[in-house]
Scaffold this motif. Structure first.
Motif, PDB file in Angstrom:
ATOM      1  N   THR A 103       5.319   6.609   1.379  1.00  0.00           N
ATOM      2  CA  THR A 103       5.379   5.479   2.316  1.00  0.00           C
ATOM      3  C   THR A 103       4.833   4.229   1.626  1.00  0.00           C
ATOM      4  O   THR A 103       3.700   4.244   1.109  1.00  0.00           O
ATOM      5  CB  THR A 103       4.538   5.766   3.573  1.00  0.00           C
ATOM      6  OG1 THR A 103       5.007   6.961   4.192  1.00  0.00           O
ATOM      7  CG2 THR A 103       4.637   4.608   4.558  1.00  0.00           C
ATOM      8  N   VAL A 104       5.645   3.159   1.606  1.00  0.00           N
ATOM      9  CA  VAL A 104       5.229   1.881   1.018  1.00  0.00           C
ATOM     10  C   VAL A 104       5.176   0.848   2.145  1.00  0.00           C
ATOM     11  O   VAL A 104       6.186   0.600   2.816  1.00  0.00           O
ATOM     12  CB  VAL A 104       6.188   1.413  -0.090  1.00  0.00           C
ATOM     13  CG1 VAL A 104       5.794   0.023  -0.588  1.00  0.00           C
ATOM     14  CG2 VAL A 104       6.203   2.411  -1.234  1.00  0.00           C
ATOM     15  N   SER A 160      14.869   2.966   5.301  1.00  0.00           N
ATOM     16  CA  SER A 160      14.133   2.115   6.236  1.00  0.00           C
ATOM     17  C   SER A 160      13.416   2.945   7.325  1.00  0.00           C
ATOM     18  O   SER A 160      12.568   2.419   8.024  1.00  0.00           O
ATOM     19  CB  SER A 160      15.078   1.110   6.890  1.00  0.00           C
ATOM     20  OG  SER A 160      16.149   1.780   7.543  1.00  0.00           O
ATOM     21  N   THR A 161      13.769   4.237   7.443  1.00  0.00           N
ATOM     22  CA  THR A 161      13.089   5.086   8.430  1.00  0.00           C
ATOM     23  C   THR A 161      12.614   6.385   7.787  1.00  0.00           C
ATOM     24  O   THR A 161      13.207   6.877   6.819  1.00  0.00           O
ATOM     25  CB  THR A 161      14.014   5.437   9.613  1.00  0.00           C
ATOM     26  OG1 THR A 161      15.041   6.333   9.173  1.00  0.00           O
ATOM     27  CG2 THR A 161      14.618   4.188  10.240  1.00  0.00           C
ATOM     28  N   SER A 196       7.236  -0.817   6.765  1.00  0.00           N
ATOM     29  CA  SER A 196       7.156   0.234   5.737  1.00  0.00           C
ATOM     30  C   SER A 196       8.538   0.742   5.355  1.00  0.00           C
ATOM     31  O   SER A 196       9.486   0.710   6.155  1.00  0.00           O
ATOM     32  CB  SER A 196       6.307   1.415   6.237  1.00  0.00           C
ATOM     33  OG  SER A 196       4.982   1.008   6.523  1.00  0.00           O
ATOM     34  N   GLY A 197       8.646   1.218   4.109  1.00  0.00           N
ATOM     35  CA  GLY A 197       9.843   1.877   3.618  1.00  0.00           C
ATOM     36  C   GLY A 197       9.465   3.279   3.152  1.00  0.00           C
ATOM     37  O   GLY A 197       8.293   3.545   2.845  1.00  0.00           O
ATOM     38  N   TYR A 198      10.478   4.171   3.093  1.00  0.00           N
ATOM     39  CA  TYR A 198      10.158   5.583   2.848  1.00  0.00           C
ATOM     40  C   TYR A 198      11.105   6.206   1.822  1.00  0.00           C
ATOM     41  O   TYR A 198      12.260   5.792   1.679  1.00  0.00           O
ATOM     42  CB  TYR A 198      10.270   6.379   4.156  1.00  0.00           C
ATOM     43  CG  TYR A 198       9.487   5.778   5.299  1.00  0.00           C
ATOM     44  CD1 TYR A 198       8.166   6.157   5.533  1.00  0.00           C
ATOM     45  CD2 TYR A 198      10.074   4.836   6.145  1.00  0.00           C
ATOM     46  CE1 TYR A 198       7.444   5.606   6.583  1.00  0.00           C
ATOM     47  CE2 TYR A 198       9.357   4.276   7.191  1.00  0.00           C
ATOM     48  CZ  TYR A 198       8.048   4.665   7.408  1.00  0.00           C
ATOM     49  OH  TYR A 198       7.331   4.106   8.454  1.00  0.00           O
ATOM     50  N   ARG A 201       0.875  -1.195   0.000  1.00  0.00           N
ATOM     51  CA  ARG A 201       0.000   0.000   0.000  1.00  0.00           C
ATOM     52  C   ARG A 201       0.897   1.225   0.000  1.00  0.00           C
ATOM     53  O   ARG A 201       1.837   1.310   0.791  1.00  0.00           O
ATOM     54  CB  ARG A 201      -0.897  -0.004   1.247  1.00  0.00           C
ATOM     55  CG  ARG A 201      -1.851   1.203   1.290  1.00  0.00           C
ATOM     56  CD  ARG A 201      -2.740   1.205   2.528  1.00  0.00           C
ATOM     57  NE  ARG A 201      -1.965   1.387   3.763  1.00  0.00           N
ATOM     58  CZ  ARG A 201      -1.686   0.413   4.620  1.00  0.00           C
ATOM     59  NH1 ARG A 201      -2.114  -0.821   4.402  1.00  0.00           N
ATOM     60  NH2 ARG A 201      -0.994   0.663   5.717  1.00  0.00           N
ATOM     61  N   THR A 202       0.616   2.176  -0.903  1.00  0.00           N
ATOM     62  CA  THR A 202       1.470   3.361  -1.044  1.00  0.00           C
ATOM     63  C   THR A 202       0.667   4.633  -0.744  1.00  0.00           C
ATOM     64  O   THR A 202      -0.455   4.803  -1.242  1.00  0.00           O
ATOM     65  CB  THR A 202       2.047   3.455  -2.471  1.00  0.00           C
ATOM     66  OG1 THR A 202       2.750   2.240  -2.773  1.00  0.00           O
ATOM     67  CG2 THR A 202       3.002   4.628  -2.599  1.00  0.00           C
TER      68      THR A 202
END
Length: 242
Positions: A132-133, A234-235, A177-179, A116-117
């Motif tokens: 945000t994924v 990662s943050t 989540s990844g950013y 989800r993005t």
């Protein structure tokens, strides 16, 4: 009768007596022949006994040596067989199937079907959008490189801040989540060719064939040719550094 004639008769009689004795001895199988046979038999018997004794001693030694060699050979063969068997077991124990399973990849590239993005406009830093994924699947997935974004009808994708490249690929476990951040326009107004975009397509990397389409604010976002993106992080804090 003269003395000479008497002596001649005595000599002849003695000779005849000796001859008779000799013939008698030959006829009854005794005498010298018997003694010779007895002596020969005893000698033969002694020789046979001696040979038999030697043969037994020699045979015993030979048999013992043969048994010893045979036992040694059997023992070594058994040990060798056991070792060979052990080697076979070891070979089975290190079968390639287990290694293949261990070497299988534990994650794949993140796709739009299992994520989800969202796109969120932030107040700090200025003119930034946070992407945000979130992994909604059941397996790990990787966010590789940086996002390729297209605002509105743009024909090209913006470049990335190369210094934002992380040390390792960002891997998302289920639920994580990844950013990435997007610098929309210059803060001092020095950017050119500005426009307002109301739609966004996000490709997770330059090689992706499908795009996520997160919603933008209703008023849209202002974009100019200063636009840049960060690599996936990662943050959230790392992403908004750029």
């Amino acid at each position: 009768m003269s003395t000479r004639t008497r002596r001649t008769r005595m000599f002849v009689a003695a000779a005849l007596a000796a001859t008779a004795l000799t013939l008698t001895a030959c006829e009854n199988g005794e005498g010298v022949v018997d003694e010779g046979a007895s002596s020969g038999s005893a000698s033969t018997s002694a020789s046979t006994d001696s040979s038999s004794s030697s043969s037994k001693e020699s045979g015993g030694t030979s048999t013992g040596a043969g048994q010893s060699d045979s036992a040694g050979s059997t023992s070594e063969g058994s040990t060798g067989g056991a070792a060979g068997s052990g080697g076979t077991t070891g070979s089975k124990g290190s079968s390639g199937s287990t290694g293949s399973k261990d070497s299988e990849p534990t994650s794949t590239r993140c796709s739009t079907t299992s994520t989800r993005t969202t796109a969120t406009e932030v107040s700090r830093p200025l003119n930034h959008l946070l992407l945000t994924v979130t992994n909604t699947g059941s397996k790990n997935c990787d966010l590789i490189g940086y996002p390729a974004v297209r605002f509105g009808e743009a024909q090209s994708v913006p470049p990335a801040f190369e210094d934002s490249k992380p040390q390792a690929v960002v891997t998302l476990a289920p639920g994580e989540s990844g950013y990435a951040s997007v610098l929309l326009s210059s803060a001092d107004g020095s950017g050119s060719n500005g426009y307002t975009a109301k739609s966004l397509a996000v490709y997770f990397d330059k090689g992706a064939s499908a795009a996520a389409n997160p919603s933008l604010p209703a008023k849209g976002v202002h974009v100019d040719d200063s636009i840049r993106v960060s690599y996936w992080q990662s943050t959230m804090a790392d992403a908004l550094t750029w």
